[in-house]
Motif scaffolding. Sequence first.
Motif, PDB file in Angstrom:
ATOM      1  N   GLN A 417       0.819  -1.211   0.000  1.00 11.68           N
ATOM      2  CA  GLN A 417       0.000   0.000   0.000  1.00 11.68           C
ATOM      3  C   GLN A 417       0.853   1.261   0.000  1.00 11.68           C
ATOM      4  O   GLN A 417       0.650   2.156  -0.837  1.00 11.68           O
ATOM      5  CB  GLN A 417      -0.933  -0.001   1.206  1.00 11.68           C
ATOM      6  CG  GLN A 417      -1.741   1.278   1.359  1.00 11.68           C
ATOM      7  CD  GLN A 417      -2.672   1.229   2.554  1.00 11.68           C
ATOM      8  OE1 GLN A 417      -3.400   0.260   2.733  1.00 11.68           O
ATOM      9  NE2 GLN A 417      -2.645   2.270   3.382  1.00 11.68           N
ATOM     10  N   GLU A 418       1.807   1.354   0.908  1.00 11.65           N
ATOM     11  CA  GLU A 418       2.614   2.568   1.014  1.00 11.65           C
ATOM     12  C   GLU A 418       3.498   2.776  -0.225  1.00 11.65           C
ATOM     13  O   GLU A 418       3.542   3.894  -0.749  1.00 11.65           O
ATOM     14  CB  GLU A 418       3.441   2.540   2.301  1.00 11.65           C
ATOM     15  CG  GLU A 418       2.576   2.663   3.556  1.00 11.65           C
ATOM     16  CD  GLU A 418       3.409   2.718   4.825  1.00 11.65           C
ATOM     17  OE1 GLU A 418       4.655   2.654   4.715  1.00 11.65           O
ATOM     18  OE2 GLU A 418       2.827   2.819   5.914  1.00 11.65           O
ATOM     19  N   PRO A 419       4.214   1.739  -0.732  1.00 12.67           N
ATOM     20  CA  PRO A 419       4.975   1.962  -1.968  1.00 12.67           C
ATOM     21  C   PRO A 419       4.098   2.383  -3.146  1.00 12.67           C
ATOM     22  O   PRO A 419       4.492   3.250  -3.943  1.00 12.67           O
ATOM     23  CB  PRO A 419       5.637   0.602  -2.223  1.00 12.67           C
ATOM     24  CG  PRO A 419       5.713  -0.040  -0.881  1.00 12.67           C
ATOM     25  CD  PRO A 419       4.490   0.406  -0.173  1.00 12.67           C
ATOM     26  N   LEU A 420       2.903   1.789  -3.256  1.00 13.85           N
ATOM     27  CA  LEU A 420       2.004   2.162  -4.347  1.00 13.85           C
ATOM     28  C   LEU A 420       1.526   3.598  -4.198  1.00 13.85           C
ATOM     29  O   LEU A 420       1.364   4.318  -5.205  1.00 13.85           O
ATOM     30  CB  LEU A 420       0.813   1.201  -4.402  1.00 13.85           C
ATOM     31  CG  LEU A 420       1.139  -0.225  -4.873  1.00 13.85           C
ATOM     32  CD1 LEU A 420      -0.088  -1.116  -4.785  1.00 13.85           C
ATOM     33  CD2 LEU A 420       1.688  -0.207  -6.301  1.00 13.85           C
ATOM     34  N   LEU A 421       1.294   4.031  -2.944  1.00 15.08           N
ATOM     35  CA  LEU A 421       0.898   5.420  -2.735  1.00 15.08           C
ATOM     36  C   LEU A 421       2.005   6.376  -3.145  1.00 15.08           C
ATOM     37  O   LEU A 421       1.746   7.434  -3.748  1.00 15.08           O
ATOM     38  CB  LEU A 421       0.532   5.641  -1.260  1.00 15.08           C
ATOM     39  CG  LEU A 421      -0.817   5.066  -0.790  1.00 15.08           C
ATOM     40  CD1 LEU A 421      -0.969   5.229   0.720  1.00 15.08           C
ATOM     41  CD2 LEU A 421      -1.972   5.758  -1.511  1.00 15.08           C
ATOM     42  N   VAL A 422       3.252   6.002  -2.840  1.00 22.18           N
ATOM     43  CA  VAL A 422       4.385   6.841  -3.226  1.00 22.18           C
ATOM     44  C   VAL A 422       4.505   6.896  -4.750  1.00 22.18           C
ATOM     45  O   VAL A 422       4.697   7.968  -5.348  1.00 22.18           O
ATOM     46  CB  VAL A 422       5.687   6.319  -2.592  1.00 22.18           C
ATOM     47  CG1 VAL A 422       6.890   7.099  -3.125  1.00 22.18           C
ATOM     48  CG2 VAL A 422       5.615   6.416  -1.080  1.00 22.18           C
ATOM     49  N   VAL A 423       4.378   5.716  -5.373  1.00 26.18           N
ATOM     50  CA  VAL A 423       4.454   5.653  -6.845  1.00 26.18           C
ATOM     51  C   VAL A 423       3.334   6.471  -7.474  1.00 26.18           C
ATOM     52  O   VAL A 423       3.556   7.234  -8.432  1.00 26.18           O
ATOM     53  CB  VAL A 423       4.396   4.185  -7.320  1.00 26.18           C
ATOM     54  CG1 VAL A 423       4.247   4.131  -8.839  1.00 26.18           C
ATOM     55  CG2 VAL A 423       5.633   3.424  -6.870  1.00 26.18           C
ATOM     56  N   ALA A 424       2.121   6.332  -6.930  1.00 28.00           N
ATOM     57  CA  ALA A 424       0.981   7.079  -7.464  1.00 28.00           C
ATOM     58  C   ALA A 424       1.187   8.578  -7.301  1.00 28.00           C
ATOM     59  O   ALA A 424       0.852   9.367  -8.210  1.00 28.00           O
ATOM     60  CB  ALA A 424      -0.302   6.641  -6.758  1.00 28.00           C
ATOM     61  N   PHE A 425       1.760   8.976  -6.167  1.00 27.06           N
ATOM     62  CA  PHE A 425       2.006  10.402  -5.929  1.00 27.06           C
ATOM     63  C   PHE A 425       2.986  10.974  -6.962  1.00 27.06           C
ATOM     64  O   PHE A 425       2.726  12.020  -7.576  1.00 27.06           O
ATOM     65  CB  PHE A 425       2.549  10.593  -4.518  1.00 27.06           C
ATOM     66  CG  PHE A 425       3.023  11.991  -4.235  1.00 27.06           C
ATOM     67  CD1 PHE A 425       2.118  13.012  -3.985  1.00 27.06           C
ATOM     68  CD2 PHE A 425       4.380  12.289  -4.234  1.00 27.06           C
ATOM     69  CE1 PHE A 425       2.558  14.311  -3.735  1.00 27.06           C
ATOM     70  CE2 PHE A 425       4.822  13.578  -3.983  1.00 27.06           C
ATOM     71  CZ  PHE A 425       3.911  14.593  -3.738  1.00 27.06           C
ATOM     72  N   ILE A 428       1.397  11.086 -10.503  1.00 27.87           N
ATOM     73  CA  ILE A 428       0.519  12.250 -10.685  1.00 27.87           C
ATOM     74  C   ILE A 428       1.350  13.518 -10.802  1.00 27.87           C
ATOM     75  O   ILE A 428       1.050  14.417 -11.609  1.00 27.87           O
ATOM     76  CB  ILE A 428      -0.475  12.341  -9.514  1.00 27.87           C
ATOM     77  CG1 ILE A 428      -1.423  11.128  -9.534  1.00 27.87           C
ATOM     78  CG2 ILE A 428      -1.265  13.638  -9.556  1.00 27.87           C
ATOM     79  CD1 ILE A 428      -2.321  11.027  -8.318  1.00 27.87           C
ATOM     80  N   LEU A 429       2.421  13.604 -10.026  1.00 31.01           N
ATOM     81  CA  LEU A 429       3.291  14.784 -10.078  1.00 31.01           C
ATOM     82  C   LEU A 429       3.933  14.924 -11.456  1.00 31.01           C
ATOM     83  O   LEU A 429       3.999  16.027 -12.024  1.00 31.01           O
ATOM     84  CB  LEU A 429       4.353  14.676  -8.987  1.00 31.01           C
ATOM     85  CG  LEU A 429       5.230  15.915  -8.750  1.00 31.01           C
ATOM     86  CD1 LEU A 429       4.370  17.079  -8.258  1.00 31.01           C
ATOM     87  CD2 LEU A 429       6.328  15.605  -7.754  1.00 31.01           C
ATOM     88  N   PHE A 430       4.414  13.796 -12.013  1.00 29.75           N
ATOM     89  CA  PHE A 430       5.019  13.831 -13.349  1.00 29.75           C
ATOM     90  C   PHE A 430       3.993  14.194 -14.427  1.00 29.75           C
ATOM     91  O   PHE A 430       4.298  14.937 -15.368  1.00 29.75           O
ATOM     92  CB  PHE A 430       5.667  12.489 -13.667  1.00 29.75           C
ATOM     93  CG  PHE A 430       6.920  12.228 -12.882  1.00 29.75           C
ATOM     94  CD1 PHE A 430       7.807  13.266 -12.592  1.00 29.75           C
ATOM     95  CD2 PHE A 430       7.222  10.955 -12.447  1.00 29.75           C
ATOM     96  CE1 PHE A 430       8.961  13.033 -11.873  1.00 29.75           C
ATOM     97  CE2 PHE A 430       8.371  10.707 -11.711  1.00 29.75           C
ATOM     98  CZ  PHE A 430       9.251  11.751 -11.428  1.00 29.75           C
ATOM     99  N   ILE A 431       2.774  13.659 -14.317  1.00 32.16           N
ATOM    100  CA  ILE A 431       1.721  13.971 -15.284  1.00 32.16           C
ATOM    101  C   ILE A 431       1.426  15.473 -15.278  1.00 32.16           C
ATOM    102  O   ILE A 431       1.297  16.119 -16.339  1.00 32.16           O
ATOM    103  CB  ILE A 431       0.440  13.175 -14.980  1.00 32.16           C
ATOM    104  CG1 ILE A 431       0.679  11.678 -15.232  1.00 32.16           C
ATOM    105  CG2 ILE A 431      -0.735  13.683 -15.809  1.00 32.16           C
ATOM    106  CD1 ILE A 431       0.992  11.331 -16.673  1.00 32.16           C
ATOM    107  N   ILE A 432       1.337  16.033 -14.049  1.00 32.55           N
ATOM    108  CA  ILE A 432       1.079  17.474 -13.936  1.00 32.55           C
ATOM    109  C   ILE A 432       2.230  18.264 -14.560  1.00 32.55           C
ATOM    110  O   ILE A 432       2.022  19.272 -15.269  1.00 32.55           O
ATOM    111  CB  ILE A 432       0.877  17.865 -12.460  1.00 32.55           C
ATOM    112  CG1 ILE A 432      -0.399  17.222 -11.918  1.00 32.55           C
ATOM    113  CG2 ILE A 432       0.822  19.382 -12.297  1.00 32.55           C
ATOM    114  CD1 ILE A 432      -0.614  17.424 -10.435  1.00 32.55           C
ATOM    115  N   ALA A 433       3.467  17.791 -14.317  1.00 24.52           N
ATOM    116  CA  ALA A 433       4.628  18.494 -14.892  1.00 24.52           C
ATOM    117  C   ALA A 433       4.615  18.420 -16.411  1.00 24.52           C
ATOM    118  O   ALA A 433       4.909  19.420 -17.102  1.00 24.52           O
ATOM    119  CB  ALA A 433       5.916  17.883 -14.343  1.00 24.52           C
ATOM    120  N   ILE A 434       4.288  17.250 -16.967  1.00 26.23           N
ATOM    121  CA  ILE A 434       4.258  17.092 -18.428  1.00 26.23           C
ATOM    122  C   ILE A 434       3.200  17.991 -19.046  1.00 26.23           C
ATOM    123  O   ILE A 434       3.433  18.675 -20.049  1.00 26.23           O
ATOM    124  CB  ILE A 434       4.021  15.615 -18.798  1.00 26.23           C
ATOM    125  CG1 ILE A 434       5.247  14.773 -18.411  1.00 26.23           C
ATOM    126  CG2 ILE A 434       3.716  15.471 -20.285  1.00 26.23           C
ATOM    127  CD1 ILE A 434       5.030  13.281 -18.541  1.00 26.23           C
TER     128      ILE A 434
END
Length: 451
Positions: A417-425, A428-434
């Motif tokens: 759960q925690e690694p997936l939350l970090v990956v998801a975060f 989303i951050l990279f998508i916003i940057a792109i």
Amino acid sequence: MIANRHIILCVVIFATIHTNQAKVVNKNIERSLDISSQLVKDVYKITATNSDGKPISVYTFIVPAAERKNLAFISVKDEKKKELKFTEKLVDGNNQFIIAFSTSTATEIFTIETVYIKKLTPHPREIPQSGKQLVRYEGNLYLYSPYETVTQKTNVLLSSANILSHTQVKPFNVAANKIKYGPYENIAAFTNQSLFIHYENERPFLTTTRLERIIELSHWGNIAVKENIFMEHTGAKLKGSFSRYDFQKDVRHGNAITAYTTLLPAAAADVYYRDTNGNVSTSNMKILHDFVELELRPRFPLFGGWKTYYTLGYNIPSFEYLFNTGDKYMLKMRLIDHIYNDMVIDEAEIKIILPEGVSNIELQTPYPVKRRPNEVHYTYLDTVGRPVVVLYTKNLVENHIANFNLKYTFSKVTLLQEPLLVVAFFFILFIIAIISLRLDFSFNTTHSHKD
């Protein structure tokens, strides 16, 4: 008619029980009374017999109601050091401990160990900075028992040979810091003979008035332990003002507490020790084979009536205390640790923080404790929070240092759960940057003009 039969039957049963109890006799009692510290450790080795040759099924040990509040620990062992079970009930103002024997015989040899707290009274209650601490012990010379005692001997261990006064029931013998009473013969049931000793006791009277112990378990390989400890010197209070000059000049330091030794698990690491002013550097740590010895020195010496507070914490690897089979886990570790020698803990609150997603929690404690409603603890990347098991108990001594077992169910998939939350975060951050880089947010300032 039926009611009369029931009354007759009850009378017969009561008379039978009373007759059987009357036939039990304390053939021999060897008592060891240790009052060399702030604790009163009373050990009775009892040889009980049944005069009619019938097996002894139960034995009653009495603790007067006035002393029950001071009783912190009691255990009963047979001749082979095996623990015997007992139940407690209040009868005629006295607390009776009914001991059951696993194999009933006409003669039973067993040992009753008791530990009392706050039974020694400083006398005088206030002493000057360099004064000697004198205390008084008051108790019963004989075992207060519902059975007749054929013979009894008592050995008293003191902390000093400086004995001001004591009970002088012959025969007795005083040698250095020991007093031997007896043997006394043919002592009637419920005999109450005062035992009084007034002597010097320079041992630390240090009381942990409150212990807040937090155990935070992580399935990533670590257990963090944190203890908030509130202490008070409960010996003879300081009379007058404190002089730093006299304190440094007097190497004996009177009854002041300047240091004590705490024992931590052998695998303890990242140990920290701090109070309200910050980290306390005056401490020494020795890593031994079975434990870590930590000598703690408070910022100021503790005299009678003085208080202090500090936080002690450390990390230990979870593989030494956490066991599992599939999704079934069991945490096995100490409910409390050794804070100092001959410790007294007035009250303790233990919180066990489990990983998020835990279910089917089952707790087994080595002695009765009060379990309060579970709490929820939130930390980084938690969604629903971590369950917290909250325990509360009072009047603890070193004998209460024992393991608890906490069983629960935890799915290994939840660890993702925690690694997936970090990956998801970060995703989303990279998508916003792109998106922000590809979109043109500049203003067009070019205007067309007609002639």
